[in-house]
Enzyme design. Sequence first.
Site, PDB file in Angstrom:
ATOM      1  CD  GLU A  41      -2.682  -1.094  -0.195  1.00 23.78           C
ATOM      2  OE1 GLU A  41      -2.627  -2.160  -0.863  1.00 23.78           O
ATOM      3  OE2 GLU A  41      -3.191  -0.043  -0.617  1.00 23.78           O
TER       4      GLU A  41
ATOM      5  NE  ARG B  39      17.351   8.134 -24.604  1.00 26.10           N
ATOM      6  CZ  ARG B  39      17.149   9.319 -25.130  1.00 26.10           C
ATOM      7  NH1 ARG B  39      16.778  10.315 -24.358  1.00 26.10           N
ATOM      8  NH2 ARG B  39      17.311   9.537 -26.423  1.00 26.10           N
TER       9      ARG B  39
ATOM     10  CG  ASP C 139      15.935  12.597 -26.856  1.00 24.40           C
ATOM     11  OD1 ASP C 139      16.312  12.525 -25.695  1.00 24.40           O
ATOM     12  OD2 ASP C 139      16.226  11.792 -27.754  1.00 24.40           O
TER      13      ASP C 139
HETATM   14  C1  4FV Z   1       3.849   4.776  -8.935  1.00 27.08           C
HETATM   15  C2  4FV Z   1       3.455   5.557 -10.039  1.00 27.08           C
HETATM   16  C3  4FV Z   1       3.046   3.721  -8.283  1.00 27.08           C
HETATM   17  C4  4FV Z   1       1.846   2.744  -5.448  1.00 27.08           C
HETATM   18  C5  4FV Z   1       1.815   1.836  -4.259  1.00 27.08           C
HETATM   19  C6  4FV Z   1       3.781   1.421  -5.515  1.00 27.08           C
HETATM   20  C7  4FV Z   1       2.843   2.172  -6.383  1.00 27.08           C
HETATM   21  C8  4FV Z   1       3.019   0.970  -4.348  1.00 27.08           C
HETATM   22  N1  4FV Z   1       5.074   5.167  -8.577  1.00 27.08           N
HETATM   23  N2  4FV Z   1       4.510   6.388 -10.332  1.00 27.08           N
HETATM   24  N3  4FV Z   1       2.316   5.510 -10.728  1.00 27.08           N
HETATM   25  N4  4FV Z   1       3.554   3.212  -7.126  1.00 27.08           N
HETATM   26  O1  4FV Z   1       1.981   3.342  -8.765  1.00 27.08           O
HETATM   27  O2  4FV Z   1       5.445   6.137  -9.449  1.00 27.08           O
HETATM   28  O3  4FV Z   1       3.772   1.191  -3.214  1.00 27.08           O
END
Ligand code: 4FV
Length: 248
Positions: A117, A155, A170
């Site tokens: 979570e 990059r 890019d």
């Molecule tokens: C996430 C995103 C993402 C949320 C709970 C990992 C999850 C678990 N991280 N961009 N979208 N993380 O969904 O960076 O801990």
Amino acid sequence: MRIDIISLFPEMFTGPLGHSILKRAQDSGLLAVHVTNPRDFAYDKHRIVDDYPFGGGSGMVMKPEPIFRAVENVVNAVASANRRIVLMCPGGQPFDQAKARELAGYEQLILVCGHYEGIDDRIQQYVIDEAVSIGDYVLTGGELPAMVITDAVARMLPGVLGADDGAQHDSFYNGLLEYPQYTRPREFNGWEVPEILLSGDHAKIERWRRKESLRITLARRPDLLDNIELTPQDHKLLQEIKSEQAGG
Ligand code: 4FV
């Protein structure tokens, strides 16, 4: 640059970071990637790294102590203070090319990967410099975002893309989407390469490429046109595109 990734699943990184450009960047010493497992900093008998959320609710939350000690460990491993500690989470700032370029300016990046979570919020409050999101969707963990950020930042490091101007064409580098690319054969399945690209007239080719970047950006991401300084030439090219589309 040194990138330290804090993750419960270090083995996830061997594949994506162990090939092609990223492997060459590490072999040539331009980039060093280290993955540290917070479980190695859980000193209880069962090496617990997660627990039930205070206040109830489903799922588990990552405990603060193992992550704090893991971050502390990699901070102490690098003398320079020119570092940034980044948490990957859906609530973070949207990751984009500008952020990739900015993060490439640090000597050490520490990427903290949540799982389950999420992570006890005291880590975000007292340890993390900034939170970054790779998109408005929920993943099972921060590992894939850490790989994405490592790739995009690498990059931007001088020398990683070979001829230093690699990144300068890019998409998003100059704020526009990239122009179409072609290579041999000149004709495939009856599909031709635009004649102009075979002309050798570099001024005309540069003009064609700018016009195609503007055309694709206007069609797919017109919002990007609001964030960049368009030259008088750009306005002329956009006029041409619009009149061509109007059948002119
Ligand atoms: C996430 C995103 C993402 C949320 C709970 C990992 C999850 C678990 N991280 N961009 N979208 N993380 O969904 O960076 O801990």
